[in-house]
Design a protein around this motif. Structure first.
Motif, mmCIF file in Angstrom:
data_model
loop_
_atom_site.group_PDB
_atom_site.id
_atom_site.type_symbol
_atom_site.label_atom_id
_atom_site.label_comp_id
_atom_site.label_asym_id
_atom_site.label_seq_id
_atom_site.Cartn_x
_atom_site.Cartn_y
_atom_site.Cartn_z
ATOM 1 N N LEU A 274 5.063 -1.327 51.030
ATOM 2 C CA LEU A 274 4.355 -2.443 51.065
ATOM 3 C C LEU A 274 4.319 -3.049 49.544
ATOM 4 C CD1 LEU A 274 1.224 -0.697 53.041
ATOM 5 C CD2 LEU A 274 2.907 -2.292 53.751
ATOM 6 N N ASP A 275 4.332 -4.546 49.618
ATOM 7 C CA ASP A 275 4.154 -5.324 48.464
ATOM 8 C C ASP A 275 2.714 -5.257 47.884
ATOM 9 O OD1 ASP A 275 6.878 -6.040 48.595
ATOM 10 O OD2 ASP A 275 6.368 -8.080 49.456
ATOM 11 N N THR A 276 1.783 -5.132 48.791
ATOM 12 C CA THR A 276 0.377 -5.429 48.513
ATOM 13 C C THR A 276 -0.161 -3.809 49.273
ATOM 14 O OG1 THR A 276 -0.124 -6.862 50.195
ATOM 15 C CG2 THR A 276 0.213 -7.587 48.036
ATOM 16 N N PRO A 277 -0.181 -2.830 48.770
ATOM 17 C CA PRO A 277 -0.999 -1.766 49.360
ATOM 18 C C PRO A 277 -2.305 -1.682 49.334
ATOM 19 C CG PRO A 277 0.447 -0.888 47.670
ATOM 20 C CD PRO A 277 0.695 -2.489 47.559
ATOM 21 N N GLU A 278 -2.791 -2.586 48.225
ATOM 22 C CA GLU A 278 -4.213 -2.666 47.990
ATOM 23 C C GLU A 278 -5.120 -3.229 48.914
ATOM 24 O OE1 GLU A 278 -2.409 -6.152 45.968
ATOM 25 O OE2 GLU A 278 -1.932 -4.083 46.147
ATOM 26 N N ILE A 279 -4.600 -3.925 49.830
ATOM 27 C CA ILE A 279 -5.114 -4.614 51.168
ATOM 28 C C ILE A 279 -5.647 -3.583 52.212
ATOM 29 C CG2 ILE A 279 -4.121 -6.775 50.584
ATOM 30 C CD1 ILE A 279 -2.685 -6.456 53.288
ATOM 31 N N PHE A 280 -5.443 -2.218 51.979
ATOM 32 C CA PHE A 280 -5.700 -1.407 52.951
ATOM 33 C C PHE A 280 -6.469 -0.258 52.238
ATOM 34 C CE2 PHE A 280 -1.371 -2.949 54.480
ATOM 35 C CZ PHE A 280 -1.814 -3.410 55.707
#
Length: 352
Positions: A274-280
């Motif tokens: 994931l490029d942006t795991p912080e959205i989860f």
């Protein structure tokens, strides 16, 4: 959106609109359609029958229940255990037992309805609970209810809220339905971790179907507590889990272990892609990726991917959305999902 299906949803869901990759549900270990696992279960159905409707307290009893419950207690790390027909029944047996006592009971945020009972005090935060407990005489026991995995990180993996409390006189009741068989040492859930927090008593209960692919629930605790719960009319008056289920659980641990290893490899692979795991919201080693963006659910659907997304537990409740990785999935499935998720972020940025 609601999709009606006619066979078990593993990695693919077939609808009237076509085939979709499925990243939802609770079949974490992918056992429900595992060919070798099904052979054991089928053979046990031939031996034990499809259903056993007699009371566990009857004068004729299957020995497999005692064997399975001793096995499970050793597995989870408790003194004793008892099994029931479902996780909901197991949790209700515990909560109804304490609702009939004089002890004060506190229900923490996001605790499943399975642990609900009359007389519980619902608290909005652990800070509020701490204040209430600080005003309680130290020789007066209290019961604290919580879900181990609430998908917002309030409890597992760090249990920071519980660690705020003086648990010396607390009976802590934990629904570990999403943990049993999935997280912890060899899939033992959270029992062994939580018992180190120094509470007066720990009771873990809930479904084992999510982790072990078999329809039953369990309660884990001290031998004295389990014996007391087994005297309840709820236990004596209800049908047990299928004896074929109990036998299959014991016989298939080699399959369950391999599937758990595959599950955690899949979850680790996705988080790494994931490029942006912080959205989860992704907690510990649990293979779920929770989110609140309904637009993302629709985007995934338009790219032939269905995830868990519905109002829970009632129609008026907030929408619960999460991507669920399972042992059903192939490496290519995970890569496909990651590619779509990464493209969504780029699309969102372009449209701003």
């Amino acid at each position: 959106m609601v999709e009606y299906i006619d066979k078990f949803p593993d990695r693919i869901i077939t609808t009237d609109k076509g085939d979709y990759l499925y990243f939802g549900g609770t079949a974490y270990l992918g056992l429900q359609t595992h060919k070798e696992f099904l052979k054991y279960f089928t053979n046990n159905i031939v031996l034990y029958g499809t259903h056993y409707g007699a009371s566990r307290t009857s004068n004729v009893r299957f020995s497999i229940y005692d064997k399975a419950e001793h096995y499970l207690a050793d597995y989870i790390g408790s003194e004793a255990s008892v099994t029931l027909s479902s996780g909901f029944m197991a949790s209700q047996l515990v909560s109804q037992y304490f609702s009939n006592s004089q002890v004060t009971s506190y229900r923490t945020p996001n605790t499943h309805e399975a642990l609900g009972a009359a007389g519980q005090i619902k608290v909005k935060s652990y800070q509020q609970l701490k204040g209430l407990m600080d005003q309680t005489p130290q020789d007066q026991p209290v019961v604290i209810y919580l879900d181990s995995i609430d998908f917002i990180g309030l409890n597992y993996p760090d249990f920071k809220g519980l660690k705020l409390l003086n648990l010396k006189n607390a009976i802590v009741v934990v629904d570990d339905s999403h943990g049993l068989g999935v997280i912890g040492p060899n899939g033992a859930g959270v029992f062994q971790e939580l018992k180190s927090l120094g509470m007066m008593e720990l009771i873990v209960c809930g479904s084992l179907g999510k982790g072990f692919g078999l329809q039953f629930g369990g309660i884990f605790g001290t031998k004295k507590r389990i014996e007391t719960l087994c005297q309840s009319p709820i236990f004596g008056g209800s049908s047990p889990a299928s004896p074929a289920t109990m036998a299959t659980l014991i016989q298939t641990q080699h399959i369950i272990t391999k599937q758990r290893e595959k599950l955690h490899k899949n979850a680790t692979l996705l988080s790494g892609l994931l490029d942006t795991p912080e959205i989860f919201r992704y907690h510990g080693t649990h293979p779920t990726f929770a989110f609140t963006n309904e637009e993302l659910t629709n985007y995934l659907y338009n790219h032939n991917i269905i995830v868990t997304s519905f109002n829970y537990p009632t129609k008026t409740s907030p929408i619960m959305s999460r991507i669920v990785v399972s042992a059903f999935h192939t490496v290519e499935d995970i890569k496909t999902l990651a590619k779509v998720l990464n493209s969504y972020k780029k699309t969102s940025q372009t449209n701003r």
